[in-house]
Design an enzyme around this catalytic site. Structure first.
Site, PDB file in Angstrom:
ATOM      1  N   TYR A  26      98.956  42.357 -38.222  1.00 18.07           N
ATOM      2  CA  TYR A  26      98.425  42.291 -36.823  1.00 18.07           C
ATOM      3  C   TYR A  26      99.298  41.874 -36.140  1.00 18.07           C
ATOM      4  CZ  TYR A  26      95.972  39.998 -33.359  1.00 18.07           C
ATOM      5  OH  TYR A  26      95.416  39.932 -32.010  1.00 18.07           O
ATOM      6  N   GLU A  43      96.560  44.540 -28.156  1.00 14.11           N
ATOM      7  CA  GLU A  43      96.089  44.070 -30.009  1.00 14.11           C
ATOM      8  C   GLU A  43      96.553  45.714 -30.517  1.00 14.11           C
ATOM      9  OE1 GLU A  43      93.241  40.493 -31.368  1.00 14.11           O
ATOM     10  OE2 GLU A  43      92.294  42.642 -30.715  1.00 14.11           O
TER      11      GLU A  43
END
Length: 397
Positions: free
Chosen positions: A118, A206
């Site tokens: 992530y 993101e």
């Protein structure tokens, strides 16, 4: 301004970030053609069909599926396009899917197992610095990781004056446990990702997941991107990427007539001039036992036309039981606003079926109160904050 995955990936790629390649399609037939083209360009045999909506968690809602042949590409694209996709980030009604991204399969077999990470870039408001947030736990809800295993969340703060420095990119790769080719690829990826965030004037980048492929390439498999609206004058090409179908239609309409408007879930409509006063007015409504139905800033020129447009937008919400108008007469005189309210009210006629409380304070506030009180309309005036709160409480009782 939020972007679709394929749009975010285009921006990433323009800054040198390696991405999972794909082609957007609006019909099943276009999806098949896109799959054929991808196979020619990349050699991929399988294809990932991804719904393009402004919401995360698409896979959980059935919006991301793997197709192993062209027949499945057509079938899956047909199932997804037109569906109302419900995810943890949509309303209970979901969002209608107008297009899909047909992407290459990057989870191919090789010498090593693929690994997911992530990574996001955003502003840390507490320090005034940009921040890279990253974790070895990619491909899952980062919120649950932060709640249950916070030690697996790393952050690296970047001084905007210097930009990302080489040792910081290496630190990210090291904390992710990488070595060799993958380590070098990740340092390049992190550097390019930060430059994309900074160069595009974004408020959020993101990537979940960032993938280390079986042959140690580092790719952005997904992309959630929010561009700072205030910087769009520098990025006319990005402004054209706006998809109004993904936005609240009332908010779109308000923007078109020059009103700052955000839809909320309450029962008291707000019409205010100035963002700070609007926030205070929302607090006032809460203290009075109500819930704000919206944030609406009419700006410094609260004339009859703008007030009427604001009324129309607020009244579209069936949950609104009362409207509180709170204007400070600094740039604009209170009596002019009062006349605007009366004129707008008369123009709308029977469309207004809820009580209205008008608080006008500042230049010519007393004259404004007289105008409202003598209008003969179902409008109550107030001068001080507490008086307005009491009247809101009374009409909601």
């Amino acid at each position: 301004m939020n972007l679709h995955e394929y749009q975010g990936k285009e921006i990433l790629n323009s800054f040198g970030v390696n991405i999972q390649r794909g082609i957007v399609a609006q019909t099943p037939a276009e999806a098949v053609e896109a799959a054929k083209k991808l196979t020619e360009e990349t050699g991929t045999g399988w294809h990932v069909i991804k719904a393009q909506v402004h919401a995360g968690g698409r896979g959980k809602g059935g919006g991301v599926k793997l197709a192993k042949n062209l027949k499945e590409v057509e079938q899956i694209a047909g199932d997804i396009i037109g569906m109302n996709l419900i995810t943890p980030q949509t309303s209970k009604d979901g969002k209608k899917v107008h297009q899909v991204l047909v992407a290459e399969d990057v989870y191919y077999p090789g010498d090593n197992d693929p690994e997911e990470y992530y990574m996001s870039v955003l502003l840390n408001r507490a320090t005034g610095k940009n921040m890279i947030m990253y974790s070895t736990e990619g491909g899952v809800d980062i919120e649950s990781v932060a709640e249950k295993t916070p030690e697996l969340i790393f952050t690296e703060e970047i001084d905007p004056a210097t930009g990302i420095l080489p040792f910081q990119a290496r630190k990210v790769a090291f904390n992710l446990g990488l070595s060799g080719k993958a380590f070098k690829e990740m340092t390049k990826f992190v550097t390019a990702l930060y430059q994309a965030y900074d160069g595009s004037d974004s408020s959020l980048f993101e990537i979940n997941p960032v993938l280390k492929t079986s042959d140690d390439k580092i790719l952005a498999v997904d992309a959630k991107v929010s561009i700072d609206d205030s910087a769009l004058f520098r990025h006319k090409d990005y402004a054209e990427l706006r998809d109004k179908r993904e936005e609240d239609p009332t908010e779109v309409r308000a923007k078109e007539v020059g009103l700052s408007f955000v839809n909320l879930d309450g029962n008291v409509g707000c019409m205010v001039n100035g963002a700070g006063l609007a926030m205070a007015t929302m607090d006032l409504i809460k203290f009075a036992g109500g819930e704000p139905a919206n944030f609406l800033d009419v700006g410094g020129t609260a004339d009859a036309k703008r007030v009427e447009e604001a009324f129309r937008i607020i009244l579209e919400d069936e949950k609104v039981e009362a409207i509180l108008i709170n204007i400070f007469g600094g740039i604009v005189r209170c009596d002019r606003v009062a006349n605007g309210v009366v004129e707008a009210y008369k123009n709308l006629g029977d469309q207004i079926k809820v009580p209205i409380i008008v608080r006008l304070q500042g230049t010519n506030a007393e004259e404004a109160k007289e105008i409202i009180d003598n209008s003969g309309l179902n409008v109550e005036s107030a001068v001080i904050f507490q008086e307005a709160a009491d009247k809101v409480q009374k009409v909601l009782a």
